[in-house]
Design an enzyme around this catalytic site. Structure first.
Site, PDB file in Angstrom:
ATOM      1  CG  PHE A   1      -1.324   0.750  -3.354  1.00  0.00           C
ATOM      2  CD1 PHE A   1      -0.553   0.464  -2.242  1.00  0.00           C
ATOM      3  CD2 PHE A   1      -0.887   0.302  -4.595  1.00  0.00           C
ATOM      4  CE1 PHE A   1       0.636  -0.240  -2.350  1.00  0.00           C
ATOM      5  CE2 PHE A   1       0.301  -0.405  -4.714  1.00  0.00           C
ATOM      6  CZ  PHE A   1       1.056  -0.678  -3.593  1.00  0.00           C
ATOM      7  CE  LYS A   2       3.074   0.950  -4.795  1.00  0.00           C
ATOM      8  NZ  LYS A   2       4.124   0.986  -5.802  1.00  0.00           N
ATOM      9  CG  ASP A   3      -1.826   8.831  -4.332  1.00  0.00           C
ATOM     10  OD1 ASP A   3      -0.728   9.332  -4.620  1.00  0.00           O
ATOM     11  OD2 ASP A   3      -2.745   8.683  -5.155  1.00  0.00           O
TER      12      ASP A   3
END
Length: 482
Positions: free
Chosen positions: A107-109
């Site tokens: 999810f950090k993308d």
């Protein structure tokens, strides 16, 4: 929109300044002075990039509209394969917001593919021409996502610090094989809190700032202590809600609950911002693993980090000092003086207790629960057996906690990483003996489930390892000055 510090509310800076600085003086965090209200009706049919532009425009008011449009379109297009914000039904009333379809499968993308563009534009807005050296402490996923976002950018250097033997092998290789002349990666002896504390000490060290300034270098951060990292995460809460309405899962205007596996409290805090902007969010459910300091805090109002640190099968949540909680405390208490006092207590004694009024406000918006590795493994088995849904170890924790906290409202679990980032643990949870190699385990997991691993993960073992240095936490300062 101006930004103030959680530890000094008299300070005011622009969005660009907040993003360039990363951390406020006295180790405070920048927060917006108000919450922009939104036109939900006008937003509900927007594409993900267009929705991101709208959300960010409310906060980044010193950024040009054409820049935000271009930045969101180029970020959330091909790199996410048309799956940005994908929300799928798991069973009646239970949904997964799959946030792992980006280039690094986590999810950090969503933030770290956009944040580099925000930083470069912020420097342009402020006419800042020095080199920006970004320091990142990571429990696993942030490191690779930040490296991928900032690698090769002119005027930017990035250093990543992760806990030695504290990530999955896939996560370690994602970082250790990163290309780019402007990147450095260090393993730190200790846990994530040791790495994060070491980085925070560097930011608070005036002698470091002075020495780097003499070399025309300034420090910034890509961790969620930086507002530019947090703001993009608000978007997918809106997008998921609109998709549930389209699917007939919720009536327009009715509330939806979200369950978030979190250690540093940033991902769930983005949901709080969405709620304050007018999104019909019911409860935000904080899901912890065995390192359940957040669960205890939300239930009791006492934050006590004086406990055993556990290495678990969900390593990105192996955190005892949750930085972004400070932002929530500021918003709910309305007092930088209180927040400064609580954070001083935490630093000096390892514990603090909020007042009853603040705790009541926290519990109005948040619920909490936790699950150990055995419960997480059982949830992986159950979800696959009952719903044919394959999830990773972090998402499994959230599914287990979500089941305990289910109400009449639909429940959306934020699925934060591909199951193939932790293939040995997922394979073991499904009842198979996991090979020693993560890559053999990936192949076995595909054979068992019929689900294909992302290509970027399958090919990691073919890339040359560039970074192998292991340092003590006390040496983070020297690395930052290097």
């Amino acid at each position: 929109m101006q930004y103030q510090s959680t530890r000094d509310s008299s300070l005011r800076v622009s969005a660009s300044e907040a993003i360039v600085r990363g951390l406020a003086p006295q180790s405070g965090l920048f927060v917006p002075e108000c919450f922009p209200r939104v036109d939900l009706e006008g937003w509900k049919h927007l594409s993900y990039p267009a929705l991101a532009q709208k959300v960010l425009a409310g906060y980044l008011t010193d950024y040009r509209a054409d820049f935000l449009q271009d930045a969101t379109e180029t970020t959330y297009g091909a790199a996410f394969g048309g799956n940005a914000g994908q929300t799928v039904k798991v069973q009646d009333g239970l949904y997964a917001l799959e946030l792992w379809h980006g280039p690094t499968c986590a999810f950090k993308d969503y933030a770290l593919q956009l944040m580099p563009k925000l930083l470069v534009e912020a420097k342009h807005n402020l006419d800042r021409r020095e080199t920006t050296r970004i320091l990142v402490a990571t429990s696993g996923d942030t490191g690779k996502a930040a490296l991928a976002g900032y690698a090769g950018l002119e005027g930017i250097e990035i250093q990543v610090f992760y806990p030695n033997a504290g990530t999955s092998e896939i996560q370690r290789l994602q970082m250790a094989t990163q290309t780019g002349d402007n990147v450095q990666v260090y393993a730190v002896q200790g846990n994530f809190d040791d790495a994060q504390t070491g980085v925070k000490k560097v930011f608070a060290d005036e002698t470091v700032a002075q020495e780097l300034a003499g070399r025309n270098i300034c420090l910034s951060s890509a961790n969620s202590i930086n507002w530019g990292r947090l703001a993009p995460q608000i978007v997918y809460y809106f997008y998921a809600y609109f998709r549930l309405v389209e699917q007939g899962a919720v009536a327009w205007g009715a509330p939806v609950d979200f369950c978030v596996p979190t250690g540093n409290f940033g991902d769930i805090l983005a949901g709080y911002y969405a709620k304050q902007m007018g999104l019909p969010v019911g409860k935000l459910v904080c899901a912890s693993n065995k390192n359940n300091v957040l669960t205890d805090f939300i239930r009791t109002g006492t934050y006590d980090a004086r406990r055993t640190f556990y290495k678990t099968a969900s390593p990105s949540m192996d955190i005892l000092i949750s930085s972004n909680l400070e932002r929530l405390l500021f918003h709910l208490s309305g007092s930088s003086e209180k927040v400064r006092g609580w954070m001083q207590e935490l630093a000096q004694t390892g514990v603090y207790t909020v007042d009853a009024e603040t705790l009541a406000k926290i519990q109005e918006h948040f619920a909490a629960g936790f699950a150990g590795d055995e419960e997480g493994a059982a949830e992986i088995r159950t979800r696959f057996a009952q719903d044919n849904y394959l999830c990773d170890t972090h998402t499994a924790v959230a599914f287990r906690v979500a089941e305990e906290c289910r109400r009449e409202a639909p429940m959306v679990v934020l699925s934060t990483a591909s199951p193939f980032k932790f293939p040995r643990d997922v394979l073991s949870a499904l009842g198979s003996t996991a090979p020693e190699s993560d890559f053999a385990a990936m192949a076995a997991l595909t054979k068992k489930t019929g689900v294909q691993a992302p290509q970027s993960l399958r090919e990691l073992d073919k890339l040359p390892v560039r970074f192998t240095q292991v340092i003590e936490p006390d040496n983070i300062r020297a690395a930052a000055l290097g």
